[in-house]
Design a protein around this motif. Structure first.
Motif, PDB file in Angstrom:
ATOM      1  N   LEU A  96       0.829  -1.208   0.000  1.00  0.00           N
ATOM      2  CA  LEU A  96       0.000   0.000   0.000  1.00  0.00           C
ATOM      3  C   LEU A  96       0.866   1.262   0.000  1.00  0.00           C
ATOM      4  N   SER A  97       1.922   1.254   0.792  1.00  0.00           N
ATOM      5  CA  SER A  97       2.824   2.407   0.840  1.00  0.00           C
ATOM      6  C   SER A  97       3.451   2.674  -0.519  1.00  0.00           C
ATOM      7  N   GLU A  98       3.838   1.609  -1.216  1.00  0.00           N
ATOM      8  CA  GLU A  98       4.421   1.750  -2.553  1.00  0.00           C
ATOM      9  C   GLU A  98       3.416   2.326  -3.543  1.00  0.00           C
ATOM     10  N   ARG A  99       2.134   2.172  -3.248  1.00  0.00           N
ATOM     11  CA  ARG A  99       1.072   2.726  -4.097  1.00  0.00           C
ATOM     12  C   ARG A  99       0.593   4.080  -3.564  1.00  0.00           C
ATOM     13  N   ASP A 100       1.420   4.680  -2.737  1.00  0.00           N
ATOM     14  CA  ASP A 100       1.203   6.030  -2.210  1.00  0.00           C
ATOM     15  C   ASP A 100       0.017   6.145  -1.253  1.00  0.00           C
ATOM     16  N   HIS A 101      -0.269   5.066  -0.518  1.00  0.00           N
ATOM     17  CA  HIS A 101      -1.284   5.105   0.534  1.00  0.00           C
ATOM     18  C   HIS A 101      -0.616   5.501   1.841  1.00  0.00           C
ATOM     19  N   HIS A 102      -1.354   6.176   2.708  1.00  0.00           N
ATOM     20  CA  HIS A 102      -0.843   6.577   4.020  1.00  0.00           C
ATOM     21  C   HIS A 102      -1.026   5.406   4.984  1.00  0.00           C
ATOM     22  N   VAL A 103       0.097   4.781   5.351  1.00  0.00           N
ATOM     23  CA  VAL A 103       0.086   3.608   6.218  1.00  0.00           C
ATOM     24  C   VAL A 103       0.877   3.918   7.482  1.00  0.00           C
ATOM     25  N   ILE A 104       0.342   3.478   8.600  1.00  0.00           N
ATOM     26  CA  ILE A 104       1.042   3.609   9.878  1.00  0.00           C
ATOM     27  C   ILE A 104       1.295   2.206  10.402  1.00  0.00           C
ATOM     28  N   LEU A 105       2.548   1.929  10.735  1.00  0.00           N
ATOM     29  CA  LEU A 105       2.906   0.656  11.351  1.00  0.00           C
ATOM     30  C   LEU A 105       3.137   0.900  12.837  1.00  0.00           C
ATOM     31  N   VAL A 106       2.449   0.150  13.661  1.00  0.00           N
ATOM     32  CA  VAL A 106       2.572   0.279  15.108  1.00  0.00           C
ATOM     33  C   VAL A 106       3.060  -1.039  15.690  1.00  0.00           C
ATOM     34  N   ASP A 107       3.522  -1.002  16.921  1.00  0.00           N
ATOM     35  CA  ASP A 107       4.030  -2.228  17.532  1.00  0.00           C
ATOM     36  C   ASP A 107       2.987  -2.888  18.438  1.00  0.00           C
ATOM     37  N   TYR A 108       1.717  -2.672  18.109  1.00  0.00           N
ATOM     38  CA  TYR A 108       0.620  -3.270  18.872  1.00  0.00           C
ATOM     39  C   TYR A 108      -0.517  -3.638  17.914  1.00  0.00           C
ATOM     40  N   GLN A 109      -1.426  -4.487  18.374  1.00  0.00           N
ATOM     41  CA  GLN A 109      -2.638  -4.797  17.613  1.00  0.00           C
ATOM     42  C   GLN A 109      -3.477  -3.516  17.617  1.00  0.00           C
ATOM     43  N   PRO A 110      -3.857  -2.986  16.442  1.00  0.00           N
ATOM     44  CA  PRO A 110      -4.525  -1.677  16.395  1.00  0.00           C
ATOM     45  C   PRO A 110      -6.015  -1.717  16.768  1.00  0.00           C
ATOM     46  N   THR A 111      -6.265  -2.142  17.992  1.00  0.00           N
ATOM     47  CA  THR A 111      -7.616  -2.095  18.556  1.00  0.00           C
ATOM     48  C   THR A 111      -7.847  -0.710  19.158  1.00  0.00           C
ATOM     49  N   SER A 112      -9.082  -0.386  19.428  1.00  0.00           N
ATOM     50  CA  SER A 112      -9.376   0.887  20.101  1.00  0.00           C
ATOM     51  C   SER A 112      -8.690   0.953  21.455  1.00  0.00           C
ATOM     52  N   GLU A 113      -8.633  -0.182  22.151  1.00  0.00           N
ATOM     53  CA  GLU A 113      -7.999  -0.217  23.466  1.00  0.00           C
ATOM     54  C   GLU A 113      -6.525   0.174  23.373  1.00  0.00           C
ATOM     55  N   ASN A 114      -5.806  -0.434  22.434  1.00  0.00           N
ATOM     56  CA  ASN A 114      -4.379  -0.136  22.297  1.00  0.00           C
ATOM     57  C   ASN A 114      -4.132   1.245  21.704  1.00  0.00           C
ATOM     58  N   MET A 115      -5.003   1.669  20.811  1.00  0.00           N
ATOM     59  CA  MET A 115      -4.840   3.005  20.235  1.00  0.00           C
ATOM     60  C   MET A 115      -5.003   4.080  21.307  1.00  0.00           C
ATOM     61  N   VAL A 116      -5.959   3.910  22.204  1.00  0.00           N
ATOM     62  CA  VAL A 116      -6.195   4.922  23.239  1.00  0.00           C
ATOM     63  C   VAL A 116      -5.014   4.972  24.222  1.00  0.00           C
ATOM     64  N   ILE A 117      -4.357   3.845  24.463  1.00  0.00           N
ATOM     65  CA  ILE A 117      -3.144   3.841  25.296  1.00  0.00           C
ATOM     66  C   ILE A 117      -2.039   4.626  24.584  1.00  0.00           C
ATOM     67  N   ASP A 118      -1.852   4.351  23.309  1.00  0.00           N
ATOM     68  CA  ASP A 118      -0.853   5.059  22.496  1.00  0.00           C
ATOM     69  C   ASP A 118      -1.136   6.563  22.500  1.00  0.00           C
ATOM     70  N   PHE A 119      -2.384   6.933  22.277  1.00  0.00           N
ATOM     71  CA  PHE A 119      -2.766   8.342  22.232  1.00  0.00           C
ATOM     72  C   PHE A 119      -2.490   9.025  23.569  1.00  0.00           C
ATOM     73  N   SER A 120      -2.750   8.324  24.672  1.00  0.00           N
ATOM     74  CA  SER A 120      -2.528   8.932  25.992  1.00  0.00           C
ATOM     75  C   SER A 120      -1.059   9.306  26.169  1.00  0.00           C
ATOM     76  N   LYS A 121      -0.165   8.447  25.739  1.00  0.00           N
ATOM     77  CA  LYS A 121       1.274   8.726  25.866  1.00  0.00           C
ATOM     78  C   LYS A 121       1.665   9.936  25.023  1.00  0.00           C
ATOM     79  N   LYS A 122       1.166  10.005  23.819  1.00  0.00           N
ATOM     80  CA  LYS A 122       1.494  11.102  22.914  1.00  0.00           C
ATOM     81  C   LYS A 122       0.979  12.447  23.443  1.00  0.00           C
TER      82      LYS A 122
END
Length: 150
Positions: free
Chosen positions: A92-118
């Motif tokens: 997808l990145s090679e096709r110019d899509h905006h991709v984010i790679l994270v070191d966690y399963q991208p559930t709402s639970e894990n995303m909200v933990i990530d967001f809190s730190k940021k």
């Protein structure tokens, strides 16, 4: 001196897929996320201060969350970089899509933990992050509270 909580809400569109999940969310799909950010502090009491009466200017909070979360995640697709989804992400990145790679399963639970730190890392020291609510659908959301994570 009174302690006050203020909340600002944000909206963004993000796609993701849950690698290894046993339901429909293993497929790439997206959500119209709603993020509520609540901070806590005391209103400025100096009547000569330009922000007199405010805990934090809503526009200052908006700038932090927009730069750290909304501008990064809006119209992106999020994958766990520690799974075979990394190959799909590369394609997808090679096709110019905006991709984010994270070191966690991208559930709402894990995303909200990530967001809190940021967000916590960017707040002025006299302002604390009180809570986050990340709404994935009309009826499903994850919440993070500072009091649960001390």
């Amino acid at each position: 001196m009174s302690t006050i909580r203020i909340t600002k809400q944000f909206n963004f569109e993000t796609g993701h897929a849950l690698y290894g999940y046993d339901g429909k969310c293993r497929n790439v799909h997206g959500h119209s996320y709603k993020l509520s950010v609540t901070v806590i502090g005391s209103p400025i009491t100096d009547s000569n201060h330009v922000k007199y009466g405010m805990v934090i200017d809503f526009s200052d909070l908006k700038k932090i969350v927009k730069e750290e979360i909304v501008d990064v995640f809006d119209h992106a697709t999020v994958f766990n970089k520690n799974t075979p989804h990394v190959e799909l992400a590369k394609e997808l990145s090679e096709r110019d899509h905006h991709v984010i790679l994270v070191d966690y399963q991208p559930t709402s639970e894990n995303m909200v933990i990530d967001f809190s730190k940021k967000i916590k890392a960017r707040l002025p020291k006299n302002i604390q992050l009180h809570s986050l609510k990340l709404q994935e659908t009309e009826s499903s959301f994850a919440e993070w509270y500072a009091s649960d994570n001390e």
